[in-house]
Structures are given as structure tokens and as C-alpha cells.
Design an enzyme around this catalytic site. Sequence first.
Site, PDB file in Angstrom:
ATOM      1  N   HIS A 170       0.827  -1.210   0.000  1.00 33.69           N
ATOM      2  CA  HIS A 170       0.000   0.000   0.000  1.00 33.69           C
ATOM      3  C   HIS A 170       0.852   1.245   0.000  1.00 33.69           C
ATOM      4  O   HIS A 170       0.507   2.261  -0.611  1.00 33.69           O
ATOM      5  CB  HIS A 170      -0.881   0.029   1.254  1.00 33.69           C
ATOM      6  CG  HIS A 170      -2.094  -0.811   1.104  1.00 33.69           C
ATOM      7  ND1 HIS A 170      -2.558  -1.615   2.098  1.00 33.69           N
ATOM      8  CD2 HIS A 170      -2.922  -0.963   0.071  1.00 33.69           C
ATOM      9  CE1 HIS A 170      -3.632  -2.231   1.683  1.00 33.69           C
ATOM     10  NE2 HIS A 170      -3.874  -1.853   0.443  1.00 33.69           N
TER      11      HIS A 170
ATOM     12  N   ARG B  99      -5.255   1.947 -17.602  1.00 33.53           N
ATOM     13  CA  ARG B  99      -5.126   0.803 -16.685  1.00 33.53           C
ATOM     14  C   ARG B  99      -6.221   0.937 -15.621  1.00 33.53           C
ATOM     15  O   ARG B  99      -5.975   1.438 -14.517  1.00 33.53           O
ATOM     16  CB  ARG B  99      -3.752   0.797 -16.038  1.00 33.53           C
ATOM     17  CG  ARG B  99      -2.593   0.517 -17.010  1.00 33.53           C
ATOM     18  CD  ARG B  99      -1.259   0.615 -16.282  1.00 33.53           C
ATOM     19  NE  ARG B  99      -0.184  -0.048 -16.970  1.00 33.53           N
ATOM     20  CZ  ARG B  99       0.815   0.581 -17.601  1.00 33.53           C
ATOM     21  NH1 ARG B  99       0.841   1.887 -17.642  1.00 33.53           N
ATOM     22  NH2 ARG B  99       1.772  -0.113 -18.186  1.00 33.53           N
TER      23      ARG B  99
ATOM     24  N   ARG C 149      -8.602  -0.655 -20.820  1.00 34.06           N
ATOM     25  CA  ARG C 149      -8.252  -2.062 -20.608  1.00 34.06           C
ATOM     26  C   ARG C 149      -9.111  -2.573 -19.465  1.00 34.06           C
ATOM     27  O   ARG C 149      -9.231  -1.908 -18.429  1.00 34.06           O
ATOM     28  CB  ARG C 149      -6.777  -2.185 -20.235  1.00 34.06           C
ATOM     29  CG  ARG C 149      -6.434  -3.610 -19.847  1.00 34.06           C
ATOM     30  CD  ARG C 149      -4.984  -3.805 -19.606  1.00 34.06           C
ATOM     31  NE  ARG C 149      -4.554  -3.226 -18.347  1.00 34.06           N
ATOM     32  CZ  ARG C 149      -3.288  -3.155 -17.987  1.00 34.06           C
ATOM     33  NH1 ARG C 149      -2.337  -3.590 -18.799  1.00 34.06           N
ATOM     34  NH2 ARG C 149      -2.945  -2.644 -16.834  1.00 34.06           N
TER      35      ARG C 149
ATOM     36  N   GLU D 172       0.655 -10.118 -24.893  1.00 35.77           N
ATOM     37  CA  GLU D 172       1.562 -10.053 -23.741  1.00 35.77           C
ATOM     38  C   GLU D 172       2.242 -11.386 -23.460  1.00 35.77           C
ATOM     39  O   GLU D 172       3.000 -11.504 -22.495  1.00 35.77           O
ATOM     40  CB  GLU D 172       0.781  -9.624 -22.492  1.00 35.77           C
ATOM     41  CG  GLU D 172       0.121  -8.263 -22.645  1.00 35.77           C
ATOM     42  CD  GLU D 172      -0.469  -7.754 -21.357  1.00 35.77           C
ATOM     43  OE1 GLU D 172       0.167  -6.944 -20.693  1.00 35.77           O
ATOM     44  OE2 GLU D 172      -1.598  -8.196 -21.016  1.00 35.77           O
TER      45      GLU D 172
ATOM     46  N   ASN E 280       5.848  -5.006 -21.574  1.00 36.10           N
ATOM     47  CA  ASN E 280       6.329  -5.242 -20.197  1.00 36.10           C
ATOM     48  C   ASN E 280       6.088  -6.694 -19.816  1.00 36.10           C
ATOM     49  O   ASN E 280       6.977  -7.386 -19.310  1.00 36.10           O
ATOM     50  CB  ASN E 280       5.590  -4.342 -19.200  1.00 36.10           C
ATOM     51  CG  ASN E 280       5.667  -2.879 -19.577  1.00 36.10           C
ATOM     52  OD1 ASN E 280       6.566  -2.486 -20.311  1.00 36.10           O
ATOM     53  ND2 ASN E 280       4.728  -2.083 -19.102  1.00 36.10           N
ATOM     54  N   ASP E 281       4.881  -7.160 -20.066  1.00 41.84           N
ATOM     55  CA  ASP E 281       4.605  -8.561 -19.763  1.00 41.84           C
ATOM     56  C   ASP E 281       5.197  -9.487 -20.815  1.00 41.84           C
ATOM     57  O   ASP E 281       5.648 -10.593 -20.491  1.00 41.84           O
ATOM     58  CB  ASP E 281       3.097  -8.804 -19.645  1.00 41.84           C
ATOM     59  CG  ASP E 281       2.612  -8.499 -18.239  1.00 41.84           C
ATOM     60  OD1 ASP E 281       3.277  -8.943 -17.287  1.00 41.84           O
ATOM     61  OD2 ASP E 281       1.600  -7.800 -18.100  1.00 41.84           O
TER      62      ASP E 281
ATOM     63  N   ARG F 188       8.888  -9.707 -13.491  1.00 41.78           N
ATOM     64  CA  ARG F 188       9.131  -8.269 -13.642  1.00 41.78           C
ATOM     65  C   ARG F 188       9.249  -7.534 -12.315  1.00 41.78           C
ATOM     66  O   ARG F 188       9.650  -6.375 -12.284  1.00 41.78           O
ATOM     67  CB  ARG F 188       8.053  -7.616 -14.539  1.00 41.78           C
ATOM     68  CG  ARG F 188       6.669  -7.679 -14.006  1.00 41.78           C
ATOM     69  CD  ARG F 188       5.642  -7.306 -15.072  1.00 41.78           C
ATOM     70  NE  ARG F 188       5.331  -5.883 -15.106  1.00 41.78           N
ATOM     71  CZ  ARG F 188       4.332  -5.352 -15.796  1.00 41.78           C
ATOM     72  NH1 ARG F 188       3.554  -6.137 -16.547  1.00 41.78           N
ATOM     73  NH2 ARG F 188       4.095  -4.078 -15.787  1.00 41.78           N
TER      74      ARG F 188
ATOM     75  N   CYS G  49       1.895  -0.605 -26.328  1.00 42.19           N
ATOM     76  CA  CYS G  49       1.681   0.236 -25.151  1.00 42.19           C
ATOM     77  C   CYS G  49       2.576  -0.140 -23.976  1.00 42.19           C
ATOM     78  O   CYS G  49       2.373   0.339 -22.870  1.00 42.19           O
ATOM     79  CB  CYS G  49       0.212   0.195 -24.734  1.00 42.19           C
ATOM     80  SG  CYS G  49      -0.351  -1.451 -24.292  1.00 42.19           S
TER      81      CYS G  49
HETATM   82  C1  PEP Z   1       2.448  -4.406 -20.553  1.00 41.23           C
HETATM   83  O1  PEP Z   1       2.456  -5.496 -19.982  1.00 41.23           O
HETATM   84  O2  PEP Z   1       3.312  -4.056 -21.396  1.00 41.23           O
HETATM   85  C2  PEP Z   1       1.409  -3.415 -20.243  1.00 41.23           C
HETATM   86  C3  PEP Z   1       1.312  -2.296 -20.923  1.00 41.23           C
HETATM   87  O3  PEP Z   1       0.582  -3.686 -19.206  1.00 41.23           O
HETATM   88  P1  PEP Z   1       1.021  -3.524 -17.650  1.00 41.23           P
HETATM   89  O4  PEP Z   1       2.374  -2.865 -17.617  1.00 41.23           O
HETATM   90  O5  PEP Z   1      -0.033  -2.728 -17.009  1.00 41.23           O
HETATM   91  O6  PEP Z   1       1.067  -4.961 -17.209  1.00 41.23           O
HETATM   92 MG    MG Z   2       0.695  -6.159 -18.892  1.00 42.31          MG
END
Ligand code: PEP
Ligand code: MG
Length: 591
Positions: free
Chosen positions: A197, A304, A340, A439, A462-463, A473, A510
Site C-alpha cells: 500500500h 489501466r 483495458r 503479452e 512489459n509482460d 518483472r 503500449c
Molecule cells: C504491458 O504489460 O506491457 C502493459 C502495458 O501492461 P502492464 O504494464 O499494465 O502490465
Molecule cells: Mg501487462
Amino acid sequence: MGPRSSNKRLLGIPAAEGVAEGPAHLLANPLLVSERRIAPAEIASELVRLDEALDSAESHFIALGEELGSQGRQAALEIVTVYRMMLRSPEIADVARRKISEEAAGAEWGVRQAIDEMRTTFAAMEDLYLRERGRDVEAVGDQVLRALLGLPAFRRGEGRVAGAIAVAFDFSPLEVARLVNDGAIGLVTETGGRSSHAAILARSFGIPFVAGVIDACTEVGSGGGLVIDGDKGVVVCNPSAETLGQFRRFRLRSLGRQQRLVALHDLPAVTLDGVTVALHANIAAIRQIGGALAAGAEGIGLFRTEFLYLDRPDLPTEDEQFRDACSALTALEGRTATFRTLDLGGDKLPLAVRIPEGHNPALGMRSIRFSFRRPDIFRTQLRALFRAAARGPMRIMFPLVSGLTELRETRRIVDEVKTELQREGVEHNPSVPLGLMIETPSAAITADHLARHCDFLSIGTNDLMQYAFAADRDNRDVDSLYHPLHPAMLRLIKLTIDGAASAGKPLSLCGDMAGQPLCSLVLLGLGLRDYSMNSSSIAGVKAIMRSCHAVDAQTLAMQALELDSEKDVEELAARALSKTLPPESFDNDLR
Ligand code: PEP
Ligand code: MG
């Protein structure tokens, strides 16, 4: 600035973005209480002391709640409410009472044992969400102990908080709220990560936070100088003149660059040879829309939505989500928002629902999988979004869809929701474009199939990196494996771009790499025409697009696809970029 220059770099977990420079404000460790037994004749008075301490802690929470509420700090206010409930729970109040009356414990010792027992129960839980709640118990108990010991409601370090970077073994969320109110400009802890938190609050207050820095309290002397980078998870203790100079130049450059880039605001993102790209913003809160538009975003490429609802003890209703989506669309004044659907699980754990985690949360019940597990939550959000879509342009995007079977299931639920709205005669827009986030490697490899069954794709790098490199990650130990320009990533991205093109469907990207200068050039060459990124990166990427030729970027990308190491790709891209724009045009980092 500091007493001596050690320039020691400590690595932690980037918990809230931003950079800060200032003296350390070291907070003492949580209170230690030793065993104290009382005589039978003292039991009654110890019980009175306990009740008074509980009342005092509650008054403190009420006052804090009023203060936070009046400042519109909704997330913090809700946490205070949960603390008040915990304070009066049988696990704390009754257990402490029993320890005093049945085991002749002094009030402090009774409270300490009650907290320890509850913490031990939480600590043994497999579920990360519940383990994190152990910290909340500690924060509540700490408040009671402070009242019993006649200490001020908040622990304090030496010197001023205003303008300082607060350092502690751990922070309760309430301490974060208090420290920010008192003017702290950054946070460092030895424990914790992005899902605490404290981290969520730091992000919502917009102050940098580096968590999980081993031995931070020992390494950082109170009053010593610090530089922290919450994007990279780096802390520099007693920075040398050179590091400070580097940091200040970096800030000045950022500022200067920002000012120069403001001039680009109204200009289109068009390459020198006439290729237009779309630059959208990623956001997690409605209030970020103003900043996104000011930065020149054409719309929102990734909202998000889960961040609107993580910090509250209950689930949002359909009407609330409808109102939030409508507010976002109103603020966008006719620009498109890509919402999303709730991407819960993994490191994003809401207060309102328990998510089964298993041994590997990132590989378990998260994102669209959780939406299938809890169709009630999923449908509520879909109803709200389809209703809001009657008020302005939007797209709906589903996270972590790994293949066609999941896509079909998603569409089946969507169709049911639309039929239901139709049957009820509720105003909605049934023709909202529906898209998928790419992803997972499985989705990237089958992007051509997936694209035929949806309206658009968006690559979440990112994922995608997390799953391509099998590297968590959120784990600082494997952070070095994250390479957006790794040949494997380039191939997965190329496959996805080609897959979308073969089905004639729009595609965007993204993940964070969209906003990274080197990557943006390579992505242009791979054929990307729609980027979505943090607002602060938009102007820089626009500057690159406006000063390069798409045809050169394509040659660069073709060469990059032939290379076998990420280092070679990076060098190649860096050479190409330096011909496009001088290196001082870009932000550096402290690593
Ligand atoms: C991603 O995974 O690249 C993405 C944009 O979603 P998040 O970072 O919110 O998992
Ligand atoms: Mg993601």
C-alpha cells in the site's frame, strides 16, 4: 551536501517513479517492547490503560481520516477506515485484553503479543495479498503502543522532513501520507515492493520511492545526502560532486528539453519522408488526462482501469464505473480512450477481493483468467463500459489473452452482456471496437489468428518480456534479463506486426519500450505506426519521429533483425539515433 562522499549505489525495487535529491530523514525502527508482567491487583488499571490507548489510537485515525478526506486523498482515507476496523477487531483488542487479564501481561506486552500473533498468522500465508496485510496490522499495533508509551502519534527522525528523503525499514501507508503532507520528497525502505500500500500511495502522491534496498538504514546516515531514482530503483548515498553534477545536469536537461519540446505540442508526429505515427498516452487515473493532452497525446492508448479500484475495501459498482468512464470521455473532448478491462492479480492485488495466487502469481490467476474466474466482476465492468461508450469514442481491450480459446470465451461473455443491455433497454453502444493485448509469446506467435477475430491488437511489452525471458518483472534479481531490444523481442514484435497486417487490423504498442528513444526508432522501422506511452515520453518520441526518415528506420530494423545479441542491436540503434538527434536531447538515468 553529506558529511562525506561515499557515492555508494544501492539497488532496490522501483516502487514509484521520479527522481529526487535531498538529505536523508531516517526514521527509527518500529517500537520494541520487552516482556513485562504485572501483579493481579494491577490488572484492572492495565485494562483501563489499554482501553484509553485504543481510544487514543482511534481518535488519531479519525483525525487523520478527516484531514485526508478534506484533501481529497481518497485512497489514503479508505486505508484509514480499514485501520479503524482492525483496531477494534477481536484479534487485536480482545487478544490483548486476554493477555492482560489471564496471563498478567503489562498492557504494552499484551498488545505486542497480540500483534505478533496476528502477524505470524499472516506471514505464514501463501497469498501475497494477505502477507502484505501483516504490515497493516503492525501499523495499527504501533499506533496503540505509541499511545500506551505516551509517544507522539508518528515516529520522527532527526531534522526536518520537508525537502528530505525519508528512509526506514518499512513505512505504513499512513506514514507515507503523513510524510508527504509534511513535505518529504522521496522514500526509501529496506522491505516491500511495488504491491505494498505504501508504494501504491507513493505513486498516487507522485513522489519517487525505492523499496527493498538491503541495509538502507545502515548505509544511509541521517542527514547524509541522497539521490534516488524511482524509475530504476537506484539510491546513491552521499553522492560525489560528480554524481550530483550529473544528477543536476540531468534535471536541467530534462527541464530544458521539456521546454523545447513544448514547442512541438501542436505539430504532428510525421517523419521527414512523410510517414505519420499516432502517439497516445498510458494512464491509470482520470486526473492524468489533462497532463496527457498537455503533452500532446492524441488520445488514451491504455487506461489501466484497475488502479481506480485497488485501494478500496469494496468493489466498484456498475454506476460508479460508468460515471468514471464518462468523466474520462468528457475530459478527452472527443478523443478516443482505450479502456483495458481489470488487469488484477500478479502484483496488482485489490483490497476488495482475494485472488488465489498459487506458487507463481505471474503465471497464475491474473488478468483475463481472473475475469473468467469472477465473471460477475468482469460483466459489471463490461456493462459500465458499453453504457459509457454511448457518450464518446472508446475501445475496449483485454489483457493477457494467450490464445484463440480465451479470445472466444471473452467474446462470448461480451455478447451476453450486450444482449442483456439490449433486453433491458439500457442505452449503450454495441459497436465498440474490441482488442487484445499481446503479452505472451503464445499470443505473439499466433497474432495472425487472433487478429482475425478481434478489431485491434496492442503489444504489452512489459509482460511480453516477462514471459519471453521467464523473468519476474518484480524481482530485482532478474531485472538484468529485461532487454526490449533482444533479438527474441524483435522477432516477437515483428511477428505481431505482420500478423495484424495480414488480417488488416490496427496495431499499437503500449509497453514501456514505446517511450524509450532507442526502441522507438527500431519500432518505427519494424512497421509500428501507433505508440502509447507515459505522457512524459511523448514529446521526446515526437522529436525523434520528426527528425528521422522512416525508410532509414526500416533499414535499421532489418539490420537489427539479423543481429544475434541485444548489445549489438543497442549499439546499432544508438548510432542511428545519434545521427538523428544529439545525445543530450535524451534523458539519462543514474545507472
Ligand atoms: C504491458 O504489460 O506491457 C502493459 C502495458 O501492461 P502492464 O504494464 O499494465 O502490465
Ligand atoms: Mg501487462
